[in-house]
Motif scaffolding. Structure first.
Motif, PDB file in Angstrom:
ATOM      1  N   TYR A   1       0.812  -1.154  -0.171  1.00 37.72           N
ATOM      2  CA  TYR A   1       0.101  -0.018   0.055  1.00 37.72           C
ATOM      3  C   TYR A   1       0.912   1.369  -0.222  1.00 37.72           C
ATOM      4  O   TYR A   1       0.522   2.356  -0.586  1.00 37.72           O
TER       5      TYR A   1
ATOM      6  N   SER B   1       0.639   4.018  -3.027  1.00 38.10           N
ATOM      7  CA  SER B   1       0.384   5.435  -2.677  1.00 38.10           C
ATOM      8  C   SER B   1       1.348   6.312  -3.002  1.00 38.10           C
ATOM      9  O   SER B   1       1.128   7.652  -2.759  1.00 38.10           O
TER      10      SER B   1
ATOM     11  N   CYS C   1      -2.033  -3.327   6.974  1.00 36.52           N
ATOM     12  CA  CYS C   1      -2.333  -2.046   6.303  1.00 36.52           C
ATOM     13  C   CYS C   1      -2.726  -0.912   7.228  1.00 36.52           C
ATOM     14  O   CYS C   1      -2.568   0.380   6.702  1.00 36.52           O
TER      15      CYS C   1
END
Length: 257
Positions: free
Chosen positions: A46, A50, A203
Motif C-alpha cells: 500500500y 500510494s 494495512c
C-alpha cells in the motif's frame, strides 16, 4: 507532478487532506520497512501504491512455502529467493515510478545507524522482541517516527511512537526489557497466525505511516490499538511516557547500547 502521476494518484488528490501538495510530499518521502513478512507485505504494497518515493526494505530471510499463507508480497515462483528480492520485484510491478532499495541482512544497530538518517519514518514489521527494542533505540537516537505492529494467533496490535518529540512514549515504555514484556518465542512458526489478521495490521501500519508523513488526522501516537480477530473486537489503550524509562527517560543514555 506530471500528467501521468496526477492520474495515478488522482483518488488521493481528490481528498482535501492530501491534495496535490500532500501527494507531492509522499513522492518525496523515504521510509524504511524492517521485515518483508506478514506485516511488511501489506504495508509495503500500500505504501508503494500510494507513491512513497523511496522504500528501503530490510530482511535477512528467504521465501518459504509456509510464508505464502499470509506474506502476500511473495508468490509461489519466489520460493527460495531472498524476501527482499521478491518484494522489490512485486513493488516495481505495482508502481515502477518509485525507488525500492533492499538490504538482505538481519537488522543490526550498524544497519540502523547507516539507514535511519536518510529516512522520514520507520515501519517495524519484525517478528521478535529483541529486534523491536533495537529499532526503538535507534529511532530515539535519530528522532524518527516508528510505526510498530505485531500479530500472533488471532491477536494483533499496532501503535505509533512519534520519537521526533521527546515527550512522547517509546516502545520500551510499553514493553520494558527489564519487565515481563513479550516472549521472543511467540513466533508464527510455533504459535500460528490467522492470515487476514496480518493484512489488517499491516494495512493499518501503512495508513498510520502516510498520516505521519503528511501530518494529517490523529495518529496512534500515545495509543495502542489491540485487535481480537476471533471476536473482531478492537480495544484502545492510552499510553504515556514513562519518566523512569531507561531508554527514552531524562536520564537514559543517548546512544544505542
Amino acid at each position: 507532478m506530471n500528467d501521468h502521476q496526477l492520474l495515478r494518484y488522482s483518488r488521493h488528490i481528490l481528498l482535501p487532506q492530501i491534495d496535490v501538495r500532500g501527494q507531492e510530499r509522499l513522492t518525496q518521502s523515504s521510509i524504511l520497512i524492517i521485515g518483508a513478512g506478514g506485516l511488511g507485505s501489506p504495508a509495503a504494497l500500500y505504501l508503494a501504491a500510494s507513491g512513497i518515493g523511496k522504500i528501503i526494505i530490510c530482511d535477512h530471510d528467504v521465501v518459504d512455502l509456509t510464508n505464502l499463507q499470509r506474506q502476500i508480497i511473495h508468490t509461489n515462483d519466489a520460493i527460495g529467493l531472498a524476501k527482499t528480492q521478491s518484494a522489490k520485484k512485486t513493488l516495481n510491478q505495482i508502481n515502477p515510478e518509485i525507488e525500492v532499495l533492499t538490504r538482505h541482512e538481519r537488522v543490526t544497530e550498524n544497519t540502523l545507524l547507516d539507514l535511519l538518517p536518510s529516512v522520514d519514518a520507520v515501519v517495524d514489521a519484525s517478528d521478535n522482541f529483541t529486534t523491536r527494542h533495537t529499532i526503538n533505540r535507534a529511532c530515539i537516537l535519530h528522532k524518527k517516527p516508528l510505526i510498530s505492529g505485531a500479530v500472533v494467533r488471532f491477536e494483533g496490535q499496532v501503535s505509533v511512537f512519534d520519537l521526533r518529540y521527546s515527550h512522547n512514549p517509546c516502545y520500551h515504555c510499553l514493553f520494558p526489557l527489564e519487565g515481563e514484556g513479550e516472549d521472543d518465542n511467540l513466533h508464527c512458526a510455533t504459535m500460528g497466525v490467522f492470515a487476514p489478521l496480518a493484512g489488517i495490521i499491516g494495512c493499518t501500519q501503512a495508513a498510520e505511516t502516510i498520516k505521519v508523513l503528511l501530518g494529517i488526522g490523529e495518529t496512534l501516537n500515545g495509543r495502542l490499538l489491540l485487535l481480537d480477530g476471533l471476536g473482531m473486537k478492537w480495544r484502545t489503550i492510552n499510553l504515556k511516557k514513562d519518566p523512569a524509562c531507561t531508554v527514552c527517560g531524562s536520564t537514559a543514555p543517548r546512544k544505542i547500547n
